[in-house]
Design a protein around this motif. Sequence first.
Motif, PDB file in Angstrom:
ATOM      1  N   ASP A  32      24.153   2.364  -3.017  1.00 22.25           N
ATOM      2  CA  ASP A  32      25.421   1.742  -2.651  1.00 22.25           C
ATOM      3  C   ASP A  32      25.599   1.788  -1.144  1.00 22.25           C
ATOM      4  OD1 ASP A  32      26.015   4.409  -2.075  1.00 22.25           O
ATOM      5  OD2 ASP A  32      27.104   4.716  -3.956  1.00 22.25           O
ATOM      6  N   ALA A  33      26.829   1.659  -0.699  1.00 25.31           N
ATOM      7  CA  ALA A  33      27.108   1.614   0.741  1.00 25.31           C
ATOM      8  C   ALA A  33      26.737   2.913   1.448  1.00 25.31           C
ATOM      9  CB  ALA A  33      28.584   1.290   0.967  1.00 25.31           C
ATOM     10  N   LYS A  34      26.656   4.020   0.699  1.00 23.20           N
ATOM     11  CA  LYS A  34      26.328   5.310   1.301  1.00 23.20           C
ATOM     12  C   LYS A  34      24.817   5.543   1.404  1.00 23.20           C
ATOM     13  CE  LYS A  34      30.545   7.503  -0.479  1.00 23.20           C
ATOM     14  NZ  LYS A  34      31.097   8.596  -1.329  1.00 23.20           N
ATOM     15  N   THR A  35      24.036   4.679   0.778  1.00 24.27           N
ATOM     16  CA  THR A  35      22.578   4.864   0.747  1.00 24.27           C
ATOM     17  C   THR A  35      21.945   4.934   2.138  1.00 24.27           C
ATOM     18  OG1 THR A  35      22.388   3.864  -1.444  1.00 24.27           O
ATOM     19  CG2 THR A  35      20.407   3.872  -0.075  1.00 24.27           C
ATOM     20  N   PRO A  36      22.290   4.025   3.070  1.00 25.61           N
ATOM     21  CA  PRO A  36      21.681   4.120   4.405  1.00 25.61           C
ATOM     22  C   PRO A  36      21.898   5.477   5.061  1.00 25.61           C
ATOM     23  CG  PRO A  36      22.726   1.994   4.135  1.00 25.61           C
ATOM     24  CD  PRO A  36      23.129   2.815   2.946  1.00 25.61           C
ATOM     25  N   SER A  37      23.063   6.062   4.866  1.00 26.59           N
ATOM     26  CA  SER A  37      23.357   7.370   5.470  1.00 26.59           C
ATOM     27  C   SER A  37      22.440   8.454   4.918  1.00 26.59           C
ATOM     28  CB  SER A  37      24.823   7.759   5.209  1.00 26.59           C
ATOM     29  OG  SER A  37      25.695   6.847   5.823  1.00 26.59           O
ATOM     30  N   TYR A  38      22.139   8.388   3.619  1.00 24.55           N
ATOM     31  CA  TYR A  38      21.249   9.376   3.007  1.00 24.55           C
ATOM     32  C   TYR A  38      19.889   9.368   3.691  1.00 24.55           C
ATOM     33  CZ  TYR A  38      17.827  11.265  -0.287  1.00 24.55           C
ATOM     34  OH  TYR A  38      16.764  11.963  -0.840  1.00 24.55           O
ATOM     35  N   PHE A  39      19.311   8.171   3.850  1.00 28.96           N
ATOM     36  CA  PHE A  39      17.971   8.082   4.431  1.00 28.96           C
ATOM     37  C   PHE A  39      17.973   8.409   5.918  1.00 28.96           C
ATOM     38  CE2 PHE A  39      17.435   5.577   0.546  1.00 28.96           C
ATOM     39  CZ  PHE A  39      16.260   6.127   0.066  1.00 28.96           C
ATOM     40  N   LYS A  40      19.023   8.035   6.612  1.00 29.44           N
ATOM     41  CA  LYS A  40      19.103   8.356   8.039  1.00 29.44           C
ATOM     42  C   LYS A  40      19.195   9.867   8.248  1.00 29.44           C
ATOM     43  CE  LYS A  40      21.014   3.869   9.270  1.00 29.44           C
ATOM     44  NZ  LYS A  40      22.178   3.082   9.744  1.00 29.44           N
ATOM     45  N   GLU A  41      19.921  10.540   7.371  1.00 31.45           N
ATOM     46  CA  GLU A  41      20.011  12.000   7.456  1.00 31.45           C
ATOM     47  C   GLU A  41      18.677  12.662   7.137  1.00 31.45           C
ATOM     48  OE1 GLU A  41      23.148  13.065   4.820  1.00 31.45           O
ATOM     49  OE2 GLU A  41      24.733  12.237   6.116  1.00 31.45           O
ATOM     50  N   LYS A  42      17.837  11.980   6.369  1.00 32.10           N
ATOM     51  CA  LYS A  42      16.512  12.484   6.027  1.00 32.10           C
ATOM     52  C   LYS A  42      15.483  12.191   7.132  1.00 32.10           C
ATOM     53  CE  LYS A  42      16.866  14.074   1.694  1.00 32.10           C
ATOM     54  NZ  LYS A  42      16.378  15.403   1.246  1.00 32.10           N
ATOM     55  N   GLY A  43      15.899  11.460   8.153  1.00 36.18           N
ATOM     56  CA  GLY A  43      14.986  11.154   9.246  1.00 36.18           C
ATOM     57  C   GLY A  43      14.349   9.779   9.177  1.00 36.18           C
ATOM     58  N   TYR A  44      14.960   8.879   8.374  1.00 28.61           N
ATOM     59  CA  TYR A  44      14.446   7.520   8.245  1.00 28.61           C
ATOM     60  C   TYR A  44      15.548   6.548   8.677  1.00 28.61           C
ATOM     61  CZ  TYR A  44      10.996  10.042   5.536  1.00 28.61           C
ATOM     62  OH  TYR A  44      10.029  10.941   5.140  1.00 28.61           O
ATOM     63  N   PRO A  45      15.641   6.291   9.981  1.00 30.01           N
ATOM     64  CA  PRO A  45      16.774   5.525  10.511  1.00 30.01           C
ATOM     65  C   PRO A  45      16.743   4.026  10.241  1.00 30.01           C
ATOM     66  CG  PRO A  45      15.231   6.040  12.277  1.00 30.01           C
ATOM     67  CD  PRO A  45      14.738   6.767  11.050  1.00 30.01           C
ATOM     68  N   THR A  46      15.569   3.466   9.914  1.00 33.10           N
ATOM     69  CA  THR A  46      15.472   2.021   9.707  1.00 33.10           C
ATOM     70  C   THR A  46      15.727   1.680   8.248  1.00 33.10           C
ATOM     71  OG1 THR A  46      13.857   1.830  11.505  1.00 33.10           O
ATOM     72  CG2 THR A  46      14.021  -0.013   9.969  1.00 33.10           C
ATOM     73  N   VAL A  47      16.933   1.220   7.965  1.00 38.32           N
ATOM     74  CA  VAL A  47      17.329   0.804   6.615  1.00 38.32           C
ATOM     75  C   VAL A  47      17.878  -0.606   6.733  1.00 38.32           C
ATOM     76  CG1 VAL A  47      18.734   1.321   4.590  1.00 38.32           C
ATOM     77  CG2 VAL A  47      17.912   3.195   6.049  1.00 38.32           C
ATOM     78  N   VAL A  48      17.228  -1.554   6.066  1.00 39.28           N
ATOM     79  CA  VAL A  48      17.593  -2.968   6.178  1.00 39.28           C
ATOM     80  C   VAL A  48      18.121  -3.465   4.839  1.00 39.28           C
ATOM     81  CG1 VAL A  48      16.793  -5.285   6.812  1.00 39.28           C
ATOM     82  CG2 VAL A  48      15.747  -3.263   7.875  1.00 39.28           C
ATOM     83  N   ALA A  56       0.842  -1.204   0.000  1.00 32.75           N
ATOM     84  CA  ALA A  56       0.000   0.000   0.000  1.00 32.75           C
ATOM     85  C   ALA A  56       0.876   1.253   0.000  1.00 32.75           C
ATOM     86  CB  ALA A  56      -0.920  -0.008   1.219  1.00 32.75           C
ATOM     87  N   TRP A  57       0.586   2.178  -0.903  1.00 32.81           N
ATOM     88  CA  TRP A  57       1.378   3.397  -1.008  1.00 32.81           C
ATOM     89  C   TRP A  57       1.171   4.294   0.206  1.00 32.81           C
ATOM     90  CZ3 TRP A  57       2.434   6.051  -6.310  1.00 32.81           C
ATOM     91  CH2 TRP A  57       2.984   5.114  -7.185  1.00 32.81           C
ATOM     92  N   GLY A  58       2.251   4.912   0.665  1.00 39.10           N
ATOM     93  CA  GLY A  58       2.128   5.915   1.715  1.00 39.10           C
ATOM     94  C   GLY A  58       2.697   5.518   3.057  1.00 39.10           C
ATOM     95  N   GLY A  59       3.197   4.288   3.183  1.00 34.94           N
ATOM     96  CA  GLY A  59       3.725   3.875   4.478  1.00 34.94           C
ATOM     97  C   GLY A  59       4.519   2.597   4.396  1.00 34.94           C
ATOM     98  N   ASP A  60       4.883   2.076   5.555  1.00 35.00           N
ATOM     99  CA  ASP A  60       5.651   0.853   5.679  1.00 35.00           C
ATOM    100  C   ASP A  60       6.997   0.980   4.950  1.00 35.00           C
ATOM    101  OD1 ASP A  60       3.608  -0.250   7.222  1.00 35.00           O
ATOM    102  OD2 ASP A  60       2.554  -0.994   5.459  1.00 35.00           O
ATOM    103  N   PHE A  61       7.447  -0.097   4.301  1.00 37.57           N
ATOM    104  CA  PHE A  61       8.762  -0.081   3.657  1.00 37.57           C
ATOM    105  C   PHE A  61       8.695   0.313   2.187  1.00 37.57           C
ATOM    106  CE2 PHE A  61      10.009  -2.706   7.263  1.00 37.57           C
ATOM    107  CZ  PHE A  61      11.316  -2.294   7.502  1.00 37.57           C
ATOM    108  N   VAL A  62       9.797   0.937   1.733  1.00 33.68           N
ATOM    109  CA  VAL A  62      10.019   1.151   0.305  1.00 33.68           C
ATOM    110  C   VAL A  62      11.347   0.488  -0.032  1.00 33.68           C
ATOM    111  CG1 VAL A  62       8.725   3.302   0.174  1.00 33.68           C
ATOM    112  CG2 VAL A  62      11.170   3.383   0.723  1.00 33.68           C
ATOM    113  N   LEU A  63      11.545   0.214  -1.309  1.00 36.40           N
ATOM    114  CA  LEU A  63      12.795  -0.369  -1.791  1.00 36.40           C
ATOM    115  C   LEU A  63      13.618   0.728  -2.447  1.00 36.40           C
ATOM    116  CD1 LEU A  63      14.489  -2.953  -2.382  1.00 36.40           C
ATOM    117  CD2 LEU A  63      13.254  -3.117  -4.553  1.00 36.40           C
ATOM    118  N   ALA A  64      14.879   0.838  -2.054  1.00 35.20           N
ATOM    119  CA  ALA A  64      15.762   1.863  -2.622  1.00 35.20           C
ATOM    120  C   ALA A  64      17.003   1.204  -3.207  1.00 35.20           C
ATOM    121  CB  ALA A  64      16.161   2.874  -1.557  1.00 35.20           C
ATOM    122  N   THR A  65      17.416   1.659  -4.395  1.00 34.72           N
ATOM    123  CA  THR A  65      18.646   1.161  -4.996  1.00 34.72           C
ATOM    124  C   THR A  65      19.765   2.151  -4.688  1.00 34.72           C
ATOM    125  OG1 THR A  65      18.299   2.311  -7.111  1.00 34.72           O
ATOM    126  CG2 THR A  65      17.322   0.120  -6.876  1.00 34.72           C
TER     127      THR A  65
END
Length: 351
Positions: free
Chosen positions: A318-334, A307-316
Amino acid sequence: MRLKKTFYSNGKLLLTGEYAVLDGALSLAVPTRYGQSLSVKSAETSQLIWKSLDENGQIWFETVFDLKSFSVAVGFNDVERNAENEATETTLLALLRGAQKLNPAFLKDARGYHVETRLTFPRNWGLGSSSTLINNIAQWAEIDAYHLLWNVYSGSGYDIACAQHDRPILYRLSENPHRTRQMLHEEPQPGVTQHPEKGNANSLRAVRVEEVAFDPPFSDNLHFVHLNKKQDSQEGIATYRKKDGDRRQLVQKISEITRKTVACKSLTEFEALAVEHETLLSQMLQRPTVGELLFPDFGGVVKSLGAWGGDFVLATGDAKTPSYFKEKGYPTVVAYSDMVLTAADDIIEKP
């Protein structure tokens, strides 16, 4: 004789086919390393004593049902409960009654039970706290989990398939078994099962589940990002149903994207397919993609899951990707390998 049984079901993520899976699109779904267990022990009373634990082993819900009246036990009504707990209680009763309807002998042996469920993922992750519960109750009651799902909820049923399979799957649903076989371009096989449609025992849905070896060589470039928001899938389905559009054409295009996604060997091709998928759903839902809405400056591709609007999204990335989302306020990157059960997993350790 004392009873003791334990059941376990996998969580789920839908990589392709969100919404369109409801109309028969071939969809790619993956079972997760996270899930939920259900343990049953006999009790000395004629009550069903229920306790639900979160991933930290903390009780988040508990209740006691009188099995003779199939209602909340006298005295437990006095326990202070919030609206969420009352809603959970109502849903749980509906599932247990639905299971008893499908198997009249279920919970009719004049004994009591202690039931304990335990999640291995946070409840707000949206990995299937409901579907894993449904599949576990179905195993306990010795009934078909799809029947139980459609007796209580609407939905495609792909989450039930993930609960039951330890590998990525191709999933397809049809209201007409013959149409399902035609769309799959194959003869009837044991993998095609028929299930009554909710509210209509004379109408059959056909489910086709096929395990696939989807473990892409670029899996290190795939990340699951939690949006810090729980999305109501039933609400999402209702919204989708209200939209106008050529659903037949959508099903055909999404099905083709799914086939290409399973077969693709390069990250570039995977990203192109994800963008095409997002564009098609954006047009049907008449709303911007999650990438456009939340991450317009991201260098990779972001794709909604479910369902659009919540839960998980898939992002493509590299190794720096988790840092991008954490800096945006999304700390849970699996990482993909930490989330998904694949053909490379020879032994699946379950609670």
